[in-house]
Design a protein around this motif. Structure first.
Motif, PDB file in Angstrom:
ATOM      1  N   VAL A  14       0.874  -1.175   0.000  1.00  0.00           N
ATOM      2  CA  VAL A  14       0.000   0.000   0.000  1.00  0.00           C
ATOM      3  C   VAL A  14       0.911   1.224   0.000  1.00  0.00           C
ATOM      4  CG1 VAL A  14      -1.847   1.272   1.156  1.00  0.00           C
ATOM      5  CG2 VAL A  14      -1.714  -1.224   1.409  1.00  0.00           C
ATOM      6  N   GLY A  15       0.744   2.087  -0.994  1.00  0.00           N
ATOM      7  CA  GLY A  15       1.493   3.337  -1.059  1.00  0.00           C
ATOM      8  C   GLY A  15       0.664   4.451  -0.449  1.00  0.00           C
ATOM      9  N   VAL A  16       1.272   5.237   0.419  1.00  0.00           N
ATOM     10  CA  VAL A  16       0.581   6.349   1.070  1.00  0.00           C
ATOM     11  C   VAL A  16       1.357   7.616   0.756  1.00  0.00           C
ATOM     12  CG1 VAL A  16      -0.241   7.299   3.253  1.00  0.00           C
ATOM     13  CG2 VAL A  16      -0.209   4.808   2.912  1.00  0.00           C
ATOM     14  N   ILE A  17       0.697   8.544   0.078  1.00  0.00           N
ATOM     15  CA  ILE A  17       1.316   9.818  -0.290  1.00  0.00           C
ATOM     16  C   ILE A  17       0.497  10.912   0.377  1.00  0.00           C
ATOM     17  CG2 ILE A  17       1.824  11.400  -2.187  1.00  0.00           C
ATOM     18  CD1 ILE A  17       2.150   8.922  -3.963  1.00  0.00           C
ATOM     19  N   GLY A  18       1.172  11.737   1.195  1.00  0.00           N
ATOM     20  CA  GLY A  18       0.415  12.738   1.926  1.00  0.00           C
ATOM     21  C   GLY A  18       1.187  13.997   2.237  1.00  0.00           C
ATOM     22  N   SER A  19       0.425  14.999   2.595  1.00  0.00           N
ATOM     23  CA  SER A  19       0.949  16.288   3.018  1.00  0.00           C
ATOM     24  C   SER A  19       0.690  16.419   4.520  1.00  0.00           C
ATOM     25  CB  SER A  19       0.228  17.400   2.243  1.00  0.00           C
ATOM     26  OG  SER A  19       0.695  18.651   2.644  1.00  0.00           O
ATOM     27  N   PHE A  20       1.759  16.691   5.274  1.00  0.00           N
ATOM     28  CA  PHE A  20       1.678  16.724   6.732  1.00  0.00           C
ATOM     29  C   PHE A  20       2.020  18.119   7.222  1.00  0.00           C
ATOM     30  CE2 PHE A  20       3.990  14.943  10.752  1.00  0.00           C
ATOM     31  CZ  PHE A  20       2.908  15.259  11.556  1.00  0.00           C
ATOM     32  N   LYS A  21       1.124  18.675   8.047  1.00  0.00           N
ATOM     33  CA  LYS A  21       1.395  19.952   8.706  1.00  0.00           C
ATOM     34  C   LYS A  21       1.265  19.728  10.203  1.00  0.00           C
ATOM     35  CE  LYS A  21      -0.026  24.655   9.461  1.00  0.00           C
ATOM     36  NZ  LYS A  21      -1.136  25.593   9.445  1.00  0.00           N
ATOM     37  N   ALA A  22       2.346  20.009  10.931  1.00  0.00           N
ATOM     38  CA  ALA A  22       2.354  19.828  12.379  1.00  0.00           C
ATOM     39  C   ALA A  22       2.328  21.183  13.064  1.00  0.00           C
ATOM     40  CB  ALA A  22       3.594  19.060  12.806  1.00  0.00           C
ATOM     41  N   SER A  23       1.267  21.420  13.791  1.00  0.00           N
ATOM     42  CA  SER A  23       1.180  22.590  14.648  1.00  0.00           C
ATOM     43  C   SER A  23       1.474  22.081  16.054  1.00  0.00           C
ATOM     44  CB  SER A  23      -0.226  23.185  14.557  1.00  0.00           C
ATOM     45  OG  SER A  23      -0.336  24.279  15.420  1.00  0.00           O
ATOM     46  N   ASN A  24       2.453  22.655  16.727  1.00  0.00           N
ATOM     47  CA  ASN A  24       3.050  22.074  17.928  1.00  0.00           C
ATOM     48  C   ASN A  24       3.793  20.817  17.476  1.00  0.00           C
ATOM     49  OD1 ASN A  24       2.081  24.093  19.729  1.00  0.00           O
ATOM     50  ND2 ASN A  24       0.071  23.113  19.662  1.00  0.00           N
ATOM     51  N   CYS A  25       3.911  19.811  18.314  1.00  0.00           N
ATOM     52  CA  CYS A  25       4.661  18.605  17.933  1.00  0.00           C
ATOM     53  C   CYS A  25       3.705  17.450  17.665  1.00  0.00           C
ATOM     54  CB  CYS A  25       5.662  18.241  19.028  1.00  0.00           C
ATOM     55  SG  CYS A  25       6.970  19.493  19.190  1.00  0.00           S
ATOM     56  N   ARG A  26       3.811  16.894  16.453  1.00  0.00           N
ATOM     57  CA  ARG A  26       2.912  15.832  16.009  1.00  0.00           C
ATOM     58  C   ARG A  26       3.702  14.753  15.270  1.00  0.00           C
ATOM     59  NH1 ARG A  26       0.033  18.193  19.215  1.00  0.00           N
ATOM     60  NH2 ARG A  26      -1.603  19.654  18.621  1.00  0.00           N
ATOM     61  N   ARG A  27       3.094  13.596  15.167  1.00  0.00           N
ATOM     62  CA  ARG A  27       3.670  12.476  14.438  1.00  0.00           C
ATOM     63  C   ARG A  27       2.527  11.748  13.740  1.00  0.00           C
ATOM     64  NH1 ARG A  27       8.197   8.700  17.236  1.00  0.00           N
ATOM     65  NH2 ARG A  27       8.756   7.539  15.378  1.00  0.00           N
ATOM     66  N   VAL A  28       2.757  11.246  12.514  1.00  0.00           N
ATOM     67  CA  VAL A  28       1.730  10.480  11.813  1.00  0.00           C
ATOM     68  C   VAL A  28       2.177   9.038  11.655  1.00  0.00           C
ATOM     69  CG1 VAL A  28       0.635  12.403  10.617  1.00  0.00           C
ATOM     70  CG2 VAL A  28       2.550  11.220   9.534  1.00  0.00           C
ATOM     71  N   TYR A  29       1.193   8.147  11.675  1.00  0.00           N
ATOM     72  CA  TYR A  29       1.408   6.711  11.540  1.00  0.00           C
ATOM     73  C   TYR A  29       0.484   6.171  10.459  1.00  0.00           C
ATOM     74  CZ  TYR A  29       3.614   6.802  16.177  1.00  0.00           C
ATOM     75  OH  TYR A  29       4.434   7.068  17.242  1.00  0.00           O
ATOM     76  N   VAL A  30       0.936   5.136   9.774  1.00  0.00           N
ATOM     77  CA  VAL A  30       0.084   4.391   8.846  1.00  0.00           C
ATOM     78  C   VAL A  30       0.300   2.908   9.148  1.00  0.00           C
ATOM     79  CG1 VAL A  30      -0.054   6.138   7.040  1.00  0.00           C
ATOM     80  CG2 VAL A  30       1.851   4.547   7.033  1.00  0.00           C
ATOM     81  N   ASN A  73       5.497  10.431   2.953  1.00  0.00           N
ATOM     82  CA  ASN A  73       5.089   9.317   2.097  1.00  0.00           C
ATOM     83  C   ASN A  73       5.599   8.000   2.668  1.00  0.00           C
ATOM     84  OD1 ASN A  73       4.075  11.292   0.330  1.00  0.00           O
ATOM     85  ND2 ASN A  73       6.057  11.457  -0.682  1.00  0.00           N
ATOM     86  N   PHE A  74       4.810   6.952   2.491  1.00  0.00           N
ATOM     87  CA  PHE A  74       5.144   5.640   3.039  1.00  0.00           C
ATOM     88  C   PHE A  74       4.786   4.547   2.032  1.00  0.00           C
ATOM     89  CE2 PHE A  74       3.697   8.440   6.453  1.00  0.00           C
ATOM     90  CZ  PHE A  74       4.770   8.410   7.322  1.00  0.00           C
ATOM     91  N   THR A  75       5.473   3.414   2.140  1.00  0.00           N
ATOM     92  CA  THR A  75       5.094   2.204   1.412  1.00  0.00           C
ATOM     93  C   THR A  75       5.003   1.080   2.430  1.00  0.00           C
ATOM     94  OG1 THR A  75       6.215   2.932  -0.597  1.00  0.00           O
ATOM     95  CG2 THR A  75       5.701   0.581  -0.419  1.00  0.00           C
ATOM     96  N   LEU A  76       3.802   0.541   2.576  1.00  0.00           N
ATOM     97  CA  LEU A  76       3.555  -0.517   3.553  1.00  0.00           C
ATOM     98  C   LEU A  76       3.573  -1.882   2.883  1.00  0.00           C
ATOM     99  CD1 LEU A  76       0.575   1.267   5.297  1.00  0.00           C
ATOM    100  CD2 LEU A  76       2.841   0.911   6.270  1.00  0.00           C
ATOM    101  N   ASP A  77       4.231  -2.845   3.523  1.00  0.00           N
ATOM    102  CA  ASP A  77       4.234  -4.226   3.049  1.00  0.00           C
ATOM    103  C   ASP A  77       2.892  -4.870   3.360  1.00  0.00           C
ATOM    104  OD1 ASP A  77       6.463  -5.052   1.728  1.00  0.00           O
ATOM    105  OD2 ASP A  77       7.519  -5.763   3.510  1.00  0.00           O
ATOM    106  N   ALA A  78       2.364  -5.624   2.424  1.00  0.00           N
ATOM    107  CA  ALA A  78       1.125  -6.382   2.633  1.00  0.00           C
ATOM    108  C   ALA A  78       1.316  -7.743   1.986  1.00  0.00           C
ATOM    109  CB  ALA A  78      -0.047  -5.631   2.041  1.00  0.00           C
ATOM    110  N   ASN A  79       2.373  -8.420   2.388  1.00  0.00           N
ATOM    111  CA  ASN A  79       2.812  -9.632   1.722  1.00  0.00           C
ATOM    112  C   ASN A  79       2.056 -10.875   2.203  1.00  0.00           C
ATOM    113  OD1 ASN A  79       4.253 -11.097  -0.099  1.00  0.00           O
ATOM    114  ND2 ASN A  79       6.120 -11.173   1.125  1.00  0.00           N
TER     115      ASN A  79
END
Length: 149
Positions: free
Chosen positions: A65-81, A106-112
């Motif tokens: 699964v390919g995840v392409i995104g735009s991330f804006k962090a106000s204060n301190c943030r982290r994103v997970y997929v 952007n991320f690429t997740l294994d789904a094997n």
């Protein structure tokens, strides 16, 4: 010995068999070529918490699964997929902790596994990975719902 007349018959039969094999292989190839396209899907996600957001598109392939995104962090943030097959977790990745900045994440997740992933969980936390601020569950069939389903 094979005479000239017999040689022409052999060549003619060989051509007919070759044409038949090519036709069958071509038809089979068209069937196989259509299968992966049917398995693919995509969904647009939008994880928003106050002025912070992670927005983009998840695209499913056969075994990733390919995840392409735009991330804006106000204060301190982290994103997970995180990719799932049903309720079984297959893979997860995260950004580093971002503080008051924005950019591509952007991320690429294994789904094997057979059939690949059918859903992903996209979520945002503070620096503490257990403090989930906002989340969406997205499905290969093309839609997302708020929260972790």
């Amino acid at each position: 010995m094979v005479g000239l007349k017999d040689t022409l018959k052999v060549k003619s039969r060989t051509r007919k068999v070759g044409v038949a094999v090519t036709a069958v292989a071509s038809a089979a190839g068209m069937v196989f070529a259509a299968t992966p396209a049917a398995a693919a899907g995509s969904a647009d996600f939008s994880v928003v918490y106050t002025a912070s957001y992670y927005k983009g598109t998840a695209t499913w392939s056969n075994r990733s699964v390919g995840v392409i995104g735009s991330f804006k962090a106000s204060n301190c943030r982290r994103v997970y997929v995180r990719a799932f097959a049903g309720s079984t977790s297959l893979d997860f990745q995260s950004s580093s902790t971002w503080c008051n900045r924005s950019g591509s994440a952007n991320f690429t997740l294994d789904a094997n596994v057979v059939g690949g992933s059918d859903n992903i969980w996209v979520y945002m936390t503070t620096e503490d990975p257990d403090n989930v601020l906002a989340a969406q569950t997205c499905y290969r069939s093309g839609y997302c719902v708020d929260g972790r389903v």
